[in-house]
Design an enzyme around this catalytic site. Structure first.
Site, PDB file in Angstrom:
ATOM      1  N   SER A  51      12.010  11.223  -2.696  1.00 46.88           N
ATOM      2  CA  SER A  51      11.112  10.411  -3.650  1.00 46.88           C
ATOM      3  C   SER A  51      10.117  11.227  -4.465  1.00 46.88           C
ATOM      4  CB  SER A  51      10.104   9.562  -2.707  1.00 46.88           C
ATOM      5  OG  SER A  51       9.187  10.554  -1.995  1.00 46.88           O
ATOM      6  N   THR A  73      15.977   7.238  -0.537  1.00 45.12           N
ATOM      7  CA  THR A  73      14.744   6.545  -0.180  1.00 45.12           C
ATOM      8  C   THR A  73      14.901   4.730  -0.583  1.00 45.12           C
ATOM      9  OG1 THR A  73      14.163   6.711  -2.580  1.00 45.12           O
ATOM     10  CG2 THR A  73      13.519   8.530  -1.034  1.00 45.12           C
ATOM     11  N   ASP A 156       4.548 -13.096   1.077  1.00 47.05           N
ATOM     12  CA  ASP A 156       5.218 -12.445   0.369  1.00 47.05           C
ATOM     13  C   ASP A 156       5.628 -13.714  -0.763  1.00 47.05           C
ATOM     14  OD1 ASP A 156       7.801 -11.846  -1.051  1.00 47.05           O
ATOM     15  OD2 ASP A 156       8.218 -10.413   0.738  1.00 47.05           O
ATOM     16  N   ALA A 218       1.590   1.838   4.361  1.00 48.72           N
ATOM     17  CA  ALA A 218       2.718   2.724   4.438  1.00 48.72           C
ATOM     18  C   ALA A 218       3.741   2.426   3.478  1.00 48.72           C
ATOM     19  CB  ALA A 218       3.417   2.690   5.891  1.00 48.72           C
ATOM     20  N   SER A 219       3.001   2.031   2.362  1.00 48.01           N
ATOM     21  CA  SER A 219       4.077   1.736   1.387  1.00 48.01           C
ATOM     22  C   SER A 219       4.137   2.722  -0.023  1.00 48.01           C
ATOM     23  CB  SER A 219       3.867   0.230   0.541  1.00 48.01           C
ATOM     24  OG  SER A 219       2.303   0.316   0.320  1.00 48.01           O
ATOM     25  N   ARG A 220       3.086   2.307  -0.938  1.00 52.75           N
ATOM     26  CA  ARG A 220       2.918   3.562  -1.924  1.00 52.75           C
ATOM     27  C   ARG A 220       1.380   3.584  -2.061  1.00 52.75           C
ATOM     28  NH1 ARG A 220       6.986   5.052  -0.729  1.00 52.75           N
ATOM     29  NH2 ARG A 220       8.980   5.660  -2.034  1.00 52.75           N
ATOM     30  N   ASP A 244      -0.846   6.261   4.950  1.00 54.69           N
ATOM     31  CA  ASP A 244       0.293   7.301   4.981  1.00 54.69           C
ATOM     32  C   ASP A 244       0.621   7.684   3.632  1.00 54.69           C
ATOM     33  OD1 ASP A 244       2.617   8.773   6.226  1.00 54.69           O
ATOM     34  OD2 ASP A 244       3.990   7.255   5.058  1.00 54.69           O
ATOM     35  N   GLU A 249      -0.571  11.227  -4.937  1.00 59.17           N
ATOM     36  CA  GLU A 249       0.258  12.425  -4.089  1.00 59.17           C
ATOM     37  C   GLU A 249       0.765  13.245  -5.202  1.00 59.17           C
ATOM     38  OE1 GLU A 249       3.353  10.776  -1.824  1.00 59.17           O
ATOM     39  OE2 GLU A 249       1.704   9.219  -0.722  1.00 59.17           O
ATOM     40  N   HIS A 266       2.561  10.940   3.987  1.00 62.33           N
ATOM     41  CA  HIS A 266       3.647  10.354   3.502  1.00 62.33           C
ATOM     42  C   HIS A 266       5.132  10.521   4.345  1.00 62.33           C
ATOM     43  CE1 HIS A 266       5.978   8.439  -0.235  1.00 62.33           C
ATOM     44  NE2 HIS A 266       6.587   8.210   1.006  1.00 62.33           N
ATOM     45  N   GLY A 269       8.208   7.090   7.214  1.00 58.90           N
ATOM     46  CA  GLY A 269       9.854   6.756   7.047  1.00 58.90           C
ATOM     47  C   GLY A 269      10.630   8.083   7.791  1.00 58.90           C
TER      48      GLY A 269
HETATM   49  N1  LIG Z   1       5.633   5.454   3.713  1.00 60.42           N
HETATM   50  C1  LIG Z   1       6.854   5.768   3.556  1.00 60.42           C
HETATM   51  O1  LIG Z   1       7.235   6.383   4.050  1.00 60.42           O
HETATM   52  C2  LIG Z   1       7.980   4.547   3.258  1.00 60.42           C
HETATM   53  C3  LIG Z   1       7.349   3.692   2.069  1.00 60.42           C
HETATM   54  N2  LIG Z   1       8.225   2.793   1.740  1.00 60.42           N
HETATM   55  C4  LIG Z   1       7.626   1.992   0.565  1.00 60.42           C
HETATM   56  O2  LIG Z   1       7.533   0.652   1.102  1.00 60.42           O
HETATM   57  C5  LIG Z   1       8.011  -0.137   0.203  1.00 60.42           C
HETATM   58  C6  LIG Z   1       8.926  -1.703   0.682  1.00 60.42           C
HETATM   59  O3  LIG Z   1       9.889  -1.167   1.568  1.00 60.42           O
HETATM   60  P1  LIG Z   1      10.916  -2.331   1.964  1.00 60.42           P
HETATM   61  O4  LIG Z   1      10.274  -3.262   2.879  1.00 60.42           O
HETATM   62  O5  LIG Z   1      11.978  -1.655   2.570  1.00 60.42           O
HETATM   63  O6  LIG Z   1      11.194  -2.936   0.776  1.00 60.42           O
HETATM   64  P2  LIG Z   1      12.004  -4.369   0.417  1.00 60.42           P
HETATM   65  O7  LIG Z   1      12.564  -4.360  -1.022  1.00 60.42           O
HETATM   66  O8  LIG Z   1      12.961  -4.556   1.336  1.00 60.42           O
HETATM   67  O9  LIG Z   1      10.947  -5.380   0.608  1.00 60.42           O
HETATM   68  C7  LIG Z   1       9.697  -5.428  -0.341  1.00 60.42           C
HETATM   69  C8  LIG Z   1       9.184  -6.807  -0.075  1.00 60.42           C
HETATM   70  O10 LIG Z   1       7.955  -6.977  -0.795  1.00 60.42           O
HETATM   71  C9  LIG Z   1       7.822  -8.122  -1.596  1.00 60.42           C
HETATM   72  N3  LIG Z   1       6.808  -8.206  -2.512  1.00 60.42           N
HETATM   73  C10 LIG Z   1       7.049  -7.721  -3.991  1.00 60.42           C
HETATM   74  N4  LIG Z   1       5.950  -7.776  -4.615  1.00 60.42           N
HETATM   75  C11 LIG Z   1       4.904  -8.409  -3.657  1.00 60.42           C
HETATM   76  C12 LIG Z   1       3.615  -8.879  -3.787  1.00 60.42           C
HETATM   77  N5  LIG Z   1       3.164  -8.474  -4.950  1.00 60.42           N
HETATM   78  N6  LIG Z   1       3.042  -9.486  -2.764  1.00 60.42           N
HETATM   79  C13 LIG Z   1       3.826  -9.573  -1.490  1.00 60.42           C
HETATM   80  N7  LIG Z   1       4.818  -9.122  -1.457  1.00 60.42           N
HETATM   81  C14 LIG Z   1       5.599  -8.400  -2.436  1.00 60.42           C
HETATM   82  C15 LIG Z   1       9.337  -8.421  -1.902  1.00 60.42           C
HETATM   83  O11 LIG Z   1       9.516  -9.710  -2.401  1.00 60.42           O
HETATM   84  C16 LIG Z   1      10.297  -7.994  -0.945  1.00 60.42           C
HETATM   85  O12 LIG Z   1      10.301  -8.731  -0.096  1.00 60.42           O
HETATM   86  C17 LIG Z   1       9.256   0.601  -0.650  1.00 60.42           C
HETATM   87  O13 LIG Z   1       9.338  -0.054  -2.048  1.00 60.42           O
HETATM   88  C18 LIG Z   1       8.697   1.891  -0.653  1.00 60.42           C
HETATM   89  O14 LIG Z   1       7.673   2.073  -1.848  1.00 60.42           O
HETATM   90  C19 LIG Z   1       9.534   2.868   2.109  1.00 60.42           C
HETATM   91  C20 LIG Z   1      10.019   3.429   2.990  1.00 60.42           C
HETATM   92  C21 LIG Z   1       9.221   4.503   3.771  1.00 60.42           C
HETATM   93  O1  LIG Z   2      12.093   5.907   1.364  1.00 63.10           O
HETATM   94  C1  LIG Z   2      11.036   5.764   0.836  1.00 63.10           C
HETATM   95  O2  LIG Z   2      10.647   5.008  -0.110  1.00 63.10           O
HETATM   96  C2  LIG Z   2      10.054   6.727   1.194  1.00 63.10           C
HETATM   97  O3  LIG Z   2       9.051   6.633   0.894  1.00 63.10           O
HETATM   98  C3  LIG Z   2      10.560   7.758   1.981  1.00 63.10           C
HETATM   99  O4  LIG Z   2      10.449   7.659   3.456  1.00 63.10           O
HETATM  100  C4  LIG Z   2       9.829   9.277   1.533  1.00 63.10           C
HETATM  101  O5  LIG Z   2      10.600  10.296   1.854  1.00 63.10           O
HETATM  102  P1  LIG Z   2      11.023  11.381   0.880  1.00 63.10           P
HETATM  103  O6  LIG Z   2      12.131  11.161   0.309  1.00 63.10           O
HETATM  104  O7  LIG Z   2       9.926  11.598  -0.033  1.00 63.10           O
HETATM  105  O8  LIG Z   2      11.070  12.763   1.959  1.00 63.10           O
END
Ligand SMILES: NC(=O)C1=CN([C@@H]2O[C@H](COP(=O)(O)OP(=O)(O)OC[C@H]3O[C@@H](n4cnc5c(N)ncnc54)[C@H](O)[C@@H]3O)[C@@H](O)[C@H]2O)C=CC1
Ligand SMILES: O=C(O)C(=O)[C@H](O)COP(=O)(O)O
Length: 392
Positions: A51, A73, A156, A218-220, A244, A249, A266, A269
């Site tokens: 990322s 990611t 959602d 834990a999203s963005r 997170d 960042e 961060h 995940g």
């Molecule tokens: N902190 C970390 O280490 C990590 C962070 N992430 C972040 O988490 C995000 C979500 O990941 P997933 O759940 O796997 O994605 P996903 O794509 O499976 O689910 C995201 C959901 O959010 C919904 N959504 C979109 N806009 C919305 C809004 N305005 N209000 C409410 N819901 C809304 C979508 O309809 C979808 O169902 C990723 O895009 C990434 O940015 C993901 C993995 C690790």
């Molecule tokens: O999958 C995502 O989206 C994430 O935020 C990752 O967990 C972040 O991991 P890195 O790729 O930055 O190590």
């Protein structure tokens, strides 16, 4: 094929060597830090990133041979997908790959609070939890919160408006979110359109939350306004905020640290399974695209061969656990407090933030929880709760 990969993607070299062993001509190189250098980009045909690497027109202009791009990611906002598409480059991310780890992160935050308070946290007593974003990570978090005994709803609006089948029931009632005892955010970073997520939790929303609300992001980072958190801090609003991810960042809002319940770099995940799974998925997708036949081991085999993977202890419990006991089981596998401590002790600089992530300790997932068999595990709702806790 010249493959260039982020050096901190686990097992990336091993998987490249399996391609070579299968008879394919692979020249493999890695880059350290956020961006590859110009010499590396000049020859790369395949680029594997995380990322932190921004793929924009500037990078693409330096990479004239690039044909395949993969990010290990879930999030994809670091890639200018229009520019990538315009160049005819094949692009893949790894949806859902570290969702279980994110679910574990939320479970660990709740577990640490439960241990601290001596009971499951719920300001209203109704144990209401709202997941914002019912995708892979949101459902993984919801599953753990249900295991703890919360009533979980999934906000959602995009899914609600689509009227399509979804693995969990969803709603579009914002009031239900802000009224919840626990709010856990799992949306992609979206700046515009019908359902933007940037600033979803702005100052007005944050100030409207009741004291003792638990807010987990834990999203963005930009989904929760740091200025809004500063306003809440200034008003001495008693929120329990777990961050997170950060608005700017790799720079964290160091002034907010005393206000935050837990703060991490961060890494939600960053389980070993989540990270290795990302590398594996990218190699599977890339070799499929290239028309190569390479017999990669599956994820369990790859993890089984890793010597440094922590082995969770077998837990002996003759009776069903209290909330505090359940919390201690979660914390014995993944303890968010250690990550929080490391962040607070490190200087609040971009390089330290990156270093904390690069040297992140090997972390197991709750799915590895092992219980000595006992009668209670088959009684009442425990079979389901244990399944939910492990995310299965
Ligand atoms: N902190 C970390 O280490 C990590 C962070 N992430 C972040 O988490 C995000 C979500 O990941 P997933 O759940 O796997 O994605 P996903 O794509 O499976 O689910 C995201 C959901 O959010 C919904 N959504 C979109 N806009 C919305 C809004 N305005 N209000 C409410 N819901 C809304 C979508 O309809 C979808 O169902 C990723 O895009 C990434 O940015 C993901 C993995 C690790
Ligand atoms: O999958 C995502 O989206 C994430 O935020 C990752 O967990 C972040 O991991 P890195 O790729 O930055 O190590």
């Amino acid at each position: 094929m010249r493959i260039l990969a982020d050096a901190s993607m686990p097992l990336v070299e091993k998987l490249a060597s399996l391609c070579q062993a299968a008879g394919y001509a692979v020249e493999f190189d890695t880059f350290q830090g956020r961006q590859p250098n110009a010499a590396q980009l000049a020859v790369a045909e395949v680029l594997l990133i995380r990322s932190i690497t921004r793929v924009d027109q500037t990078l693409l202009d330096q990479a004239p041979q690039l044909r395949w791009l993969g990010t290990a990611t879930i999030g994809t906002e670091h890639v200018d997908t229009d520019a990538v598409q315009a160049r005819g480059i094949c692009f893949h991310s790894t949806p859902g790959v570290n969702a279980q780890a994110v679910g574990d992160y939320v479970a660990s935050a709740i577990a640490a609070l439960t241990e601290h308070l001596g009971h499951l946290p719920s300001r209203s007593g109704r144990k209401m939890a709202a997941i914002v974003g019912a995708g892979h990570t949101g459902r993984a978090a919801g599953s753990r919160l249900r295991a703890f005994g919360y009533h979980v709803s999934y906000y959602d609006p995009p899914i609600a408006a689509a009227f399509t089948e979804h693995p969990v029931p969803v709603h579009a009632d914002w009031q239900r979110v802000v009224d919840a005892d626990v709010i856990s955010i799992h949306v992609p970073l979206i700046a515009d359109g019908l359902y933007p997520t940037v600033g979803l939790f702005d100052e007005t929303t944050l100030l409207s939350l009741a004291d003792d609300t638990i807010l987990i992001n834990a999203s963005r980072g930009p989904v929760v306004s740091e200025a809004g958190l500063r306003a809440a801090k200034a008003r001495e609003q008693q929120l329990r905020v777990i961050l997170d991810v950060w608005e700017h960042e790799p720079i964290i809002a160091a002034d907010l640290l005393p206000y935050l319940t837990f703060a991490t770099p961060h890494i939600a995940g960053h389980s070993v399974a989540g990270k290795v799974g990302g590398t594996l998925q990218l190699f599977q997708l890339f070799t499929q695209w290239a028309g190569w036949t390479v017999a990669f081991p599956d994820l369990a085999q790859l993890l089984g061969a890793m010597a440094d993977l922590p082995k969770p202890p077998v837990i002996h419990a003759e009776r069903a656990p209290s909330a505090v006991e359940l919390a201690s089981w979660v914390l014995s596998i993944y303890d968010i407090r250690a990550d929080d401590e490391r962040l607070r002790q490190a200087p609040a600089t971009a390089s330290e933030f990156d270093a904390l992530r690069r040297h992140y300790p090997a972390r197991a997932e709750l799915s590895t929880l092992q219980l000595q068999p006992a009668a209670w595990q088959l009684e009442g709702n425990w079979p389901q709760r244990l399944r939910l806790l492990k995310g299965s």
